[in-house]
Design a protein around this motif. Structure first.
Motif, short mmCIF file in Angstrom:
data_model
loop_
_atom_site.label_atom_id
_atom_site.label_comp_id
_atom_site.label_asym_id
_atom_site.label_seq_id
_atom_site.Cartn_x
_atom_site.Cartn_y
_atom_site.Cartn_z
N LYS A 64 0.84 -1.27 -0.09
CA LYS A 64 -0.03 -0.09 0.15
C LYS A 64 0.96 1.24 -0.04
N GLY A 65 0.49 1.98 -0.94
CA GLY A 65 1.28 3.44 -0.90
C GLY A 65 2.50 3.22 -1.81
N ARG A 66 2.69 2.12 -2.36
CA ARG A 66 3.74 1.87 -3.50
C ARG A 66 3.25 1.46 -4.50
N PHE A 67 2.27 0.46 -4.62
CA PHE A 67 1.73 -0.08 -5.77
C PHE A 67 0.21 0.56 -6.03
N THR A 68 0.24 0.61 -7.23
CA THR A 68 -1.30 0.91 -7.69
C THR A 68 -1.69 -0.18 -8.98
N ILE A 69 -2.81 -0.33 -9.14
CA ILE A 69 -3.23 -1.45 -10.07
C ILE A 69 -4.50 -0.73 -10.98
N SER A 70 -4.38 -0.85 -12.34
CA SER A 70 -5.31 -0.19 -12.98
C SER A 70 -5.67 -1.21 -14.27
N ARG A 71 -6.77 -1.01 -15.01
CA ARG A 71 -7.19 -1.99 -16.21
C ARG A 71 -7.53 -1.17 -17.21
N ASP A 72 -7.60 -1.39 -18.20
CA ASP A 72 -8.14 -1.04 -19.63
C ASP A 72 -8.82 -2.16 -20.35
N ASN A 73 -10.13 -2.31 -20.03
CA ASN A 73 -10.80 -3.34 -20.81
C ASN A 73 -11.07 -3.30 -22.05
N ALA A 74 -10.75 -2.11 -22.66
CA ALA A 74 -10.72 -2.08 -24.11
C ALA A 74 -9.67 -2.73 -24.82
N LYS A 75 -8.53 -2.77 -24.02
CA LYS A 75 -7.20 -3.25 -24.44
C LYS A 75 -7.06 -4.66 -23.69
N ASN A 76 -7.93 -5.05 -22.84
CA ASN A 76 -7.85 -6.41 -22.20
C ASN A 76 -6.59 -6.22 -21.70
N THR A 77 -6.21 -5.48 -20.88
CA THR A 77 -4.89 -5.10 -20.12
C THR A 77 -5.03 -4.68 -18.60
N VAL A 78 -4.20 -5.16 -17.86
CA VAL A 78 -4.18 -4.70 -16.52
C VAL A 78 -2.75 -4.18 -16.14
N TYR A 79 -2.67 -3.33 -15.56
CA TYR A 79 -1.34 -2.73 -15.19
C TYR A 79 -0.94 -2.95 -13.71
N LEU A 80 0.31 -2.90 -13.43
CA LEU A 80 0.75 -2.86 -12.24
C LEU A 80 1.84 -1.71 -12.01
N GLN A 81 1.53 -0.46 -11.29
CA GLN A 81 2.55 0.32 -11.27
C GLN A 81 3.25 0.30 -10.14
N MET A 82 4.31 0.05 -10.06
CA MET A 82 5.20 -0.14 -8.71
C MET A 82 6.52 1.02 -8.64
N GLY A 83 6.17 1.32 -7.27
CA GLY A 83 7.22 2.43 -6.89
C GLY A 83 7.72 2.09 -5.68
N SER A 84 8.91 3.02 -5.40
CA SER A 84 9.71 2.62 -4.11
C SER A 84 10.09 1.25 -3.90
N LEU A 85 10.67 0.58 -4.85
CA LEU A 85 10.79 -0.60 -5.03
C LEU A 85 11.81 -1.00 -3.86
N LYS A 86 11.70 -2.00 -3.48
CA LYS A 86 12.80 -2.83 -2.47
C LYS A 86 13.31 -4.00 -2.89
N PRO A 87 14.36 -4.50 -2.39
CA PRO A 87 15.01 -5.66 -2.75
C PRO A 87 13.92 -6.85 -2.46
N GLU A 88 13.19 -6.93 -1.38
CA GLU A 88 12.17 -7.82 -1.07
C GLU A 88 11.14 -8.09 -2.09
N ASP A 89 10.92 -6.97 -3.00
CA ASP A 89 10.00 -7.09 -4.10
C ASP A 89 10.42 -7.89 -5.35
N THR A 90 11.59 -8.38 -5.26
CA THR A 90 12.22 -9.07 -6.21
C THR A 90 11.54 -10.56 -6.40
N ALA A 91 11.04 -10.70 -7.53
CA ALA A 91 10.02 -11.79 -7.81
C ALA A 91 9.68 -11.91 -9.08
#
Length: 114
Positions: A64-91
């Motif tokens: 929370k506060g670092r990631f946001t999720i959004s979607r564009d149904n016209a493009k059949n696409t979902v996005y994940l905007q990730m910020g303030s990334l940490k080494p533990e986000d490695t995956a």
């Protein structure tokens, strides 16, 4: 059958940002709640964020506060905007419906260096 293709991963320094994309084939995409999942080495796959067909979002507490999720149904696409990334986000990051109705895609690797 729906096919999922994740993209946008890469190597980034701690504190950096990335935007992941999940493109889905098939006409039923828009009716599903879609989630972004991640799996780190030696760990179980976990749900990071989800977005309903109507755009209601839920983000896991640690993101929370670092990631946001959004979607564009016209493009059949979902996005994940990730910020303030940490080494533990490695995956490897994947998308799928909540409950993983569709076959998993190949995922996209996110590596965060310290």
């Amino acid at each position: 059958q729906v096919q999922l293709v994740e993209s946008g991963g890469g190597l980034v320094q701690a504190g950096g940002s990335l935007r992941l994309s999940c493109a889905a084939s098939g006409s039923t995409f828009s009716i599903y709640t879609i989630g972004w999942y991640r799996q780190a080495p030696g760990k179980q796959r976990e749900l990071v964020a989800r977005i309903s067909s109507g755009g209601i979002t839920v983000i896991a507490d640690s993101m929370k506060g670092r990631f946001t999720i959004s979607r564009d149904n016209a493009k059949n696409t979902v996005y994940l905007q990730m910020g303030s990334l940490k080494p533990e986000d490695t995956a490897v990051y994947y998308c799928n419906t909540v409950g993983a109705v569709w076959p998993w895609g190949q995922g996209t690797q996110v590596t965060v260096s310290s």
